[in-house]
Enzyme design. Structure first.
Site, PDB file in Angstrom:
ATOM      1  N   ASP A 193       0.845  -1.193   0.000  1.00 29.38           N
ATOM      2  CA  ASP A 193       0.000   0.000   0.000  1.00 29.38           C
ATOM      3  C   ASP A 193       0.881   1.244   0.000  1.00 29.38           C
ATOM      4  OD1 ASP A 193       0.724  -0.741   2.733  1.00 29.38           O
ATOM      5  OD2 ASP A 193      -0.493   0.963   3.358  1.00 29.38           O
ATOM      6  N   GLU A 222      -0.021  -0.867   5.708  1.00 30.92           N
ATOM      7  CA  GLU A 222       0.986  -0.362   6.631  1.00 30.92           C
ATOM      8  C   GLU A 222       0.866   1.142   6.829  1.00 30.92           C
ATOM      9  OE1 GLU A 222       4.752   1.322   8.047  1.00 30.92           O
ATOM     10  OE2 GLU A 222       3.813   1.680   6.097  1.00 30.92           O
ATOM     11  N   GLU A 223       0.581   1.884   5.771  1.00 34.49           N
ATOM     12  CA  GLU A 223       0.597   3.336   5.852  1.00 34.49           C
ATOM     13  C   GLU A 223      -0.552   3.898   6.687  1.00 34.49           C
ATOM     14  OE1 GLU A 223       3.081   4.865   5.007  1.00 34.49           O
ATOM     15  OE2 GLU A 223       4.008   4.048   3.207  1.00 34.49           O
TER      16      GLU A 223
END
Length: 447
Positions: A89, A151-152
């Site tokens: 991502d 993750e972001e």
């Protein structure tokens, strides 16, 4: 080494094209964005893994997060196990007017690929895939692959490893969500700061009041909040909150004030915040940043006393201090501040711990030589002001595993900013370093 280099060189044109295919997918896992591109990036990576000879590709589904790609590539009997991590991502593009090339139209210029996610972290996904191709899917170690898709934005996956440690059991991990301090300078990141946020707000009036008729005695919420925020730092810009750990960085300190100014684009003569070395302030000390405020815009502002104000504060935490403990310290500080006698409301967000690596084991011995050979220079060890909360979770789940953070990004790649880019040669050298590491680590463990 020359045979490996030739093999990777032959793979690079296709790897670059695969990177461009990934960058063209706006796989933003933030709330409010279309989920379809995230799943499209997932599917493309599964296709690339299978094409690289990975037969055992799985999918870990957890609530409220994107699917996690998992795979196992068996090595020879008795070989050590290495876990490979990256994420697919990306950050939102932000203001596209600030981009010199369209963020999701990957553009190659002079050996550099520009586009959102080109560095963070799709370059490292491609580096892992390149290593698999270079080994024809037959590594000298057993590989466990974990590619995350949220993750972001933040994900419950950060805390998942401790609930299923057997799934992540390994001897070493390569966390490829980092890179070199600058292109051509091989770098291990051995410390990560923790990360947390709080939101502080106050209401002083039921609605805006005319600044002429009421201004003066009427409590201005914005002025009160500004006074409170000003107490978070001393007059030299050092964090002034009791209870936040602040140490001197004892490792390499390769960035001086001038270099930091150059990297950050800070004009000569503009004062920097705080005391100590750049390494002290970036890697082993706390940082507090006001990342957002709800205030009226100057354009179109009315002449009124502000009844309400709110700010979000980001706290970067010493690698060995609990992020929750640091958050408590900031909350206690803000709750004790009563600007003009007014009470502040402070709300907590999630807290992710930092990490400090042990760098004396056999994986680091093998990896140092691998990076030295791949880049032709002595590797350095640095910290990172950024946070990867999953690393702390992985360490808690498998405390005996050595954790190595390196990859194809670099500190000048504009991650999370306009005009993100990755240097193609950094991907090439990362692939070489990974394959060299696997062979050296396997030989050292089996000798």
């Amino acid at each position: 080494m020359s045979e490996l280099t030739d093999r990777v060189d032959a793979l690079m044109p296709r790897l670059v094209e695969d990177l461009k295919r990934l960058v063209a997918i706006p796989s933003i896992a933030f709330e409010g964005f279309d989920r379809a591109p995230v799943l499209a990036a997932h599917d493309l990576i599964v296709e690339l893994l299978r094409d690289a000879g990975v037969a055992d590709v799985g999918r870990l589904e957890l609530p409220d997060t994107a699917p996690i790609i998992t795979a196992t590539v068996p090595g020879p009997p008795g070989a050590p196990t290495v876990l490979l991590y990256a994420h697919y991502d990306v950050q939102p593009a932000g203001d596209e007017a600030l981009w010199q090339t369209p963020p999701f139209t990957p553009t190659e210029i002079d050996g550099v690929v520009h586009g959102r996610g080109a560095a963070d972290d799709k370059s490292n996904v491609i580096a892992h895939i390149g290593a698999l191709r270079a080994m024809d899917g037959r590594p000298p170690v057993t590989l466990k692959i974990v590619f995350e898709g949220q993750e972001e934005w933040g994900s419950p996956f950060d805390g998942y490893p401790v609930t299923d440690p057997g799934f992540f059991a390994c001897d070493a991990m390569v966390i490829a969500d980092m890179g070199n301090i600058e292109p051509g300078r091989p770098t291990f990141t051995t410390a990560l700061r923790g990360d947390t946020e709080v939101t502080v707000s106050l209401r002083t009036l039921p609605e805006p009041k005319h600044s002429g008729e009421f201004g003066g005695p009427a409590p201005d919420a914005l002025i009160a909040l500004i006074h409170a925020l000003a107490t978070l730092h001393d007059d030299r810009g050092n964090v002034a909150v009791a209870g936040l750990r602040d140490d001197t960085w004892t490792g390499a300190a390769p960035i001086d004030d001038d270099e930091f100014r150059r990297m950050a684009g800070i004009a000569p003569g503009t004062p920097l915040f705080g005391d100590g070395t750049i390494a002290d302030r970036l890697w082993s000390g706390p940082a507090i940043t006001v990342v957002g405020m709800d205030v009226p815009k100057v354009d179109g502002a009315v002449l009124a006393v502000n009844p309400y104000a709110r700010a979000m504060i980001n706290i970067r935490v010493h690698p060995l201090q609990s992020a929750a403990e640091a958050q408590d310290a900031v909350v206690a500080h803000l709750e004790s501040i009563k600007p003009f006698g007014l009470e502040l409301t402070v709300e907590r967000s999630d807290a992710g711990n930092g990490f400090e690596a042990t760098t004396t084991g056999p994986a680091y011995v093998a990896a140092r030589e691998a990076l030295r050979r791949a880049w032709g220079a002595e590797p350095i060890e640095v910290g990172s002001g950024g946070a990867i909360p999953l690393v702390s979770g992985l360490h808690d789940a498998v405390p005996t595993a050595e954790i190595l953070l390196f990859g194809a990004e670099d500190m000048q790649c504009n991650l999370h900013a306009p005009n993100e880019r990755v240097v193609i040669d950094e991907i090439r050298r990362t692939v070489i370093a990974m394959v060299e590491f696997f062979h050296r680590y396997a030989a050292g463990q089996q000798s």
